[in-house]
Design a protein around this motif. Structure first.
Motif, short mmCIF file in Angstrom:
data_model
loop_
_atom_site.label_atom_id
_atom_site.label_comp_id
_atom_site.label_asym_id
_atom_site.label_seq_id
_atom_site.Cartn_x
_atom_site.Cartn_y
_atom_site.Cartn_z
N ARG A 169 0.83 -1.21 0.00
CA ARG A 169 0.00 0.00 0.00
C ARG A 169 0.86 1.26 0.00
O ARG A 169 0.47 2.28 -0.55
N LEU A 196 -8.36 4.37 -0.18
CA LEU A 196 -9.00 3.06 -0.04
C LEU A 196 -10.52 3.22 -0.07
O LEU A 196 -11.06 4.07 0.64
N THR A 223 -7.57 -2.54 4.75
CA THR A 223 -6.92 -3.21 3.62
C THR A 223 -7.29 -4.69 3.55
O THR A 223 -6.74 -5.42 2.72
#
Length: 118
Positions: free
Chosen positions: A40, A48, A109
């Motif tokens: 990331r 996100l 995530t």
């Protein structure tokens, strides 16, 4: 793609997938993997999406670091990161054989990977 051919090619990891998936499972896909988005920090400019957002998965066999790489992208095609290498061996082979897969955001995530059976 014939489900039986995919199951035979995939080996034991896919033995639990149903041969005749219910209509709801065909529409949403069969959940085959829970994972997270790695790397990331390389794509932190892309925000996100929230929980339940559908993400695209794109194979990147030309990536020198890992030829089984699967990039995670937003629905608009913006890169978010990659699925971790240890979890992509079977999924990458299925995608290379034509199987369709997508990810859905669980939280942060964390993602769930869905395989679409024809």
């Amino acid at each position: 793609m014939d489900r039986r051919r995919v199951l035979l090619a995939g080996g034991g990891a896919l033995a639990a997938l149903p041969f005749a998936a219910p209509a709801a499972a065909r529409a949403q896909g069969v959940r085959v993997l829970d994972s997270y988005i790695a790397s990331r920090d390389r794509f932190d400019r892309t925000a996100l999406p929230g929980a339940d957002a559908v993400l695209r998965l794109k194979r990147e066999p030309e990536r020198r670091f890992d030829p089984r790489s699967i990039r995670v992208e937003t629905a608009a095609g913006e890169p978010l990161g990659y699925l971790p290498g240890q979890s992509t061996q079977v999924l990458a082979a299925l995608m290379d054989a034509g199987a369709q897969a997508e990810a859905r955001v669980v939280e942060g995530t964390a993602v769930s990977i869905y395989l679409h059976l024809a």
